[in-house]
Design a protein around this motif. Structure first.
Motif, PDB file in Angstrom:
ATOM      1  N   PHE A   1     -23.033 -11.660   4.257  1.00 14.26           N
ATOM      2  CA  PHE A   1     -21.798 -11.010   4.676  1.00 14.26           C
ATOM      3  C   PHE A   1     -20.565 -11.720   4.124  1.00 14.26           C
ATOM      4  N   ASP A   2     -20.581 -13.059   4.094  1.00 13.29           N
ATOM      5  CA  ASP A   2     -19.402 -13.768   3.605  1.00 13.29           C
ATOM      6  C   ASP A   2     -19.166 -13.484   2.128  1.00 13.29           C
ATOM      7  N   ALA A   3     -20.244 -13.447   1.326  1.00 14.04           N
ATOM      8  CA  ALA A   3     -20.087 -13.168  -0.099  1.00 14.04           C
ATOM      9  C   ALA A   3     -19.657 -11.733  -0.358  1.00 14.04           C
ATOM     10  N   LEU A   4     -20.060 -10.802   0.513  1.00 15.65           N
ATOM     11  CA  LEU A   4     -19.747  -9.392   0.316  1.00 15.65           C
ATOM     12  C   LEU A   4     -18.366  -9.013   0.842  1.00 15.65           C
ATOM     13  N   LEU A   5     -17.983  -9.587   1.971  1.00 17.78           N
ATOM     14  CA  LEU A   5     -16.751  -9.154   2.636  1.00 17.78           C
ATOM     15  C   LEU A   5     -15.552 -10.046   2.351  1.00 17.78           C
ATOM     16  N   MET A   6     -15.793 -11.330   2.110  1.00 21.88           N
ATOM     17  CA  MET A   6     -14.682 -12.257   1.898  1.00 21.88           C
ATOM     18  C   MET A   6     -13.774 -11.848   0.737  1.00 21.88           C
ATOM     19  N   PRO A   7     -14.307 -11.447  -0.423  1.00 14.08           N
ATOM     20  CA  PRO A   7     -13.402 -11.037  -1.506  1.00 14.08           C
ATOM     21  C   PRO A   7     -12.541  -9.829  -1.140  1.00 14.08           C
ATOM     22  N   VAL A   8     -13.131  -8.870  -0.439  1.00 16.91           N
ATOM     23  CA  VAL A   8     -12.382  -7.669  -0.050  1.00 16.91           C
ATOM     24  C   VAL A   8     -11.239  -8.034   0.891  1.00 16.91           C
ATOM     25  N   ILE A   9     -11.544  -8.873   1.890  1.00 12.56           N
ATOM     26  CA  ILE A   9     -10.534  -9.253   2.885  1.00 12.56           C
ATOM     27  C   ILE A   9      -9.398 -10.027   2.235  1.00 12.56           C
ATOM     28  N   PHE A  10      -9.722 -10.980   1.383  1.00 15.90           N
ATOM     29  CA  PHE A  10      -8.684 -11.802   0.761  1.00 15.90           C
ATOM     30  C   PHE A  10      -7.788 -10.973  -0.150  1.00 15.90           C
ATOM     31  N   VAL A  11      -8.373 -10.083  -0.932  1.00 15.32           N
ATOM     32  CA  VAL A  11      -7.557  -9.271  -1.841  1.00 15.32           C
ATOM     33  C   VAL A  11      -6.599  -8.380  -1.049  1.00 15.32           C
ATOM     34  N   LEU A  12      -7.133  -7.657  -0.070  1.00 10.98           N
ATOM     35  CA  LEU A  12      -6.282  -6.756   0.713  1.00 10.98           C
ATOM     36  C   LEU A  12      -5.217  -7.525   1.486  1.00 10.98           C
ATOM     37  N   LEU A  13      -5.597  -8.657   2.055  1.00 14.46           N
ATOM     38  CA  LEU A  13      -4.664  -9.438   2.865  1.00 14.46           C
ATOM     39  C   LEU A  13      -3.509  -9.961   2.033  1.00 14.46           C
ATOM     40  N   PHE A  14      -3.807 -10.634   0.937  1.00 15.64           N
ATOM     41  CA  PHE A  14      -2.744 -11.290   0.174  1.00 15.64           C
ATOM     42  C   PHE A  14      -1.937 -10.296  -0.654  1.00 15.64           C
ATOM     43  N   VAL A  15      -2.587  -9.265  -1.185  1.00 14.88           N
ATOM     44  CA  VAL A  15      -1.844  -8.306  -2.008  1.00 14.88           C
ATOM     45  C   VAL A  15      -0.859  -7.515  -1.153  1.00 14.88           C
ATOM     46  N   TYR A  16      -1.290  -7.051   0.016  1.00 11.67           N
ATOM     47  CA  TYR A  16      -0.444  -6.161   0.811  1.00 11.67           C
ATOM     48  C   TYR A  16       0.423  -6.894   1.837  1.00 11.67           C
ATOM     49  N   VAL A  17       0.120  -8.160   2.124  1.00 11.35           N
ATOM     50  CA  VAL A  17       0.974  -8.928   3.028  1.00 11.35           C
ATOM     51  C   VAL A  17       1.987  -9.763   2.243  1.00 11.35           C
ATOM     52  N   PHE A  18       1.527 -10.424   1.184  1.00 10.33           N
ATOM     53  CA  PHE A  18       2.406 -11.321   0.429  1.00 10.33           C
ATOM     54  C   PHE A  18       2.766 -10.789  -0.952  1.00 10.33           C
ATOM     55  N   GLY A  19       2.102  -9.719  -1.381  1.00 10.75           N
ATOM     56  CA  GLY A  19       2.319  -9.242  -2.744  1.00 10.75           C
ATOM     57  C   GLY A  19       3.739  -8.824  -3.033  1.00 10.75           C
ATOM     58  N   GLY A  20       4.392  -8.171  -2.070  1.00 10.88           N
ATOM     59  CA  GLY A  20       5.760  -7.716  -2.311  1.00 10.88           C
ATOM     60  C   GLY A  20       6.732  -8.862  -2.488  1.00 10.88           C
ATOM     61  N   SER A  21       6.679  -9.853  -1.599  1.00  8.24           N
ATOM     62  CA  SER A  21       7.636 -10.964  -1.660  1.00  8.24           C
ATOM     63  C   SER A  21       7.337 -11.918  -2.805  1.00  8.24           C
ATOM     64  N   VAL A  22       6.074 -12.330  -2.935  1.00  6.19           N
ATOM     65  CA  VAL A  22       5.731 -13.277  -4.002  1.00  6.19           C
ATOM     66  C   VAL A  22       5.848 -12.594  -5.358  1.00  6.19           C
ATOM     67  N   GLY A  23       5.376 -11.347  -5.451  1.00  8.98           N
ATOM     68  CA  GLY A  23       5.512 -10.621  -6.710  1.00  8.98           C
ATOM     69  C   GLY A  23       6.960 -10.410  -7.096  1.00  8.98           C
ATOM     70  N   GLY A  24       7.817 -10.167  -6.085  1.00  7.32           N
ATOM     71  CA  GLY A  24       9.243 -10.020  -6.367  1.00  7.32           C
ATOM     72  C   GLY A  24       9.858 -11.287  -6.916  1.00  7.32           C
ATOM     73  N   SER A  25       9.433 -12.449  -6.382  1.00 10.17           N
ATOM     74  CA  SER A  25       9.950 -13.727  -6.886  1.00 10.17           C
ATOM     75  C   SER A  25       9.488 -14.011  -8.306  1.00 10.17           C
ATOM     76  N   MET A  26       8.412 -13.343  -8.721  1.00 11.93           N
ATOM     77  CA  MET A  26       7.893 -13.519 -10.082  1.00 11.93           C
ATOM     78  C   MET A  26       8.530 -12.527 -11.053  1.00 11.93           C
TER      79      MET A  26
END
Length: 285
Positions: free
Chosen positions: A56-81
């Motif tokens: 489960f960790d190998a299957l779900l961890m990548p999905v959770i991390f991508v969705l979490l960081f892209v949609y929570v921090f992607g706007g602000s961090v991407g904007g600073s870039m």
């Protein structure tokens, strides 16, 4: 089997020469060693088949991390870039590839610790096999789990719009580099698993090591946005070298020394920690 073979040997009786040779790792030979590793890899894979929840960790961890960081921090961090979520997605995915090995490695240490507490490792140590083959088989199987997690991570990235500006060979090289560094980190967690009393202790110590290395790196954000003292730590952080190398390989941009530094870290960590882990495994009671 005769009754004499079942009679325990007195503690003050010296071990016979053939028995000592039977358990001598150097006398087993490369061919037999590889055969033992293959058998132990099969045993570990059958365990996963019997307990699919361990994936489960190998299957779900990548999905959770991508969705979490892209949609929570992607706007602000991407904007600073100078971009947005799309820019941040291209930056994040190679960094998360560097992180997969760390997270999977912690599971190796916990698994080794559990096997000792259940008595599985005691059985292995009574067999005429190389002690290192038990640990190498663990790493081979966990590298397979790491590859599964990496493929899911890349699939999520491409599904959300990640662009591969470099070549396919560069992508394969980035995956291989992440696997090499991940295998080196696994030796550290195996040593922790052999040294700690419980798997919970391994997990706790692993988190103390992983959190500063992961978040004090270039995995999630460019170091230029960090204070000066943290930038210095980030510059010497091997995870930053791996993340930068993976980005360069996938984007087709100049790599600098990041690839060679990452390979150097992998060689040094393996050369220093692997003998300690094998020795600890041989002596652990």
């Amino acid at each position: 089997m005769s009754t004499t073979t079942l009679t325990p040997t007195p503690t003050d009786t010296p071990v016979s020469a053939p028995a000592a040779k039977l358990h001598d790792e150097g006398g087993i030979g490369l061919r037999n060693n590889l055969r033992h590793i293959g058998a132990l890899v099969r045993r570990n894979l059958l365990q996963i088949k019997k307990d699919p929840e361990s994936m489960f960790d190998a299957l779900l961890m990548p999905v959770i991390f991508v969705l979490l960081f892209v949609y929570v921090f992607g706007g602000s961090v991407g904007g600073s870039m100078g971009g947005g979520r799309q820019e941040y997605l291209n930056y994040l995915i190679p960094g998360l590839m560097a992180m997969m090995g760390m997270n999977i490695a912690m599971a190796v240490g916990m698994g080794v610790n559990d096997d000792f507490r259940k008595g599985v490792m005691d059985r292995f140590r009574t067999m005429p096999i190389a002690r290192s083959s038990v640990l190498v088989a663990k790493i081979v199987v966990e590298l397979g789990r790491m590859m599964v997690a990496t493929l899911i991570l890349l699939a999520m990235g491409f599904a959300l719009g990640m662009q591969l500006h470099g070549s396919v060979l560069g992508l394969i090289a980035a995956i291989g580099l992440s696997a090499a560094f991940g295998a080196a980190i696994m030796w550290i967690f195996i040593l922790l698993g052999l040294s700690m009393k419980t798997s919970q202790a391994v997990q706790g110590m692993g988190m103390l090591v992983m959190m500063p290395l992961q978040f004090g790196s270039s995995i999630f954000a460019p170091p230029t946005t960090m204070p000066g003292w943290l930038q210095t730590f980030t510059d010497y952080n091997p995870l930053s070298n791996l993340a930068d190398a993976a980005r360069g390989l996938m984007a087709g941009t100049p790599l600098g020394h990041s690839v060679w530094l990452t390979l150097g870290w992998a060689v040094v960590i393996t050369g220093a920690v692997a003998p300690l882990a094998v020795s600890k495994f041989r002596k652990k009671s």
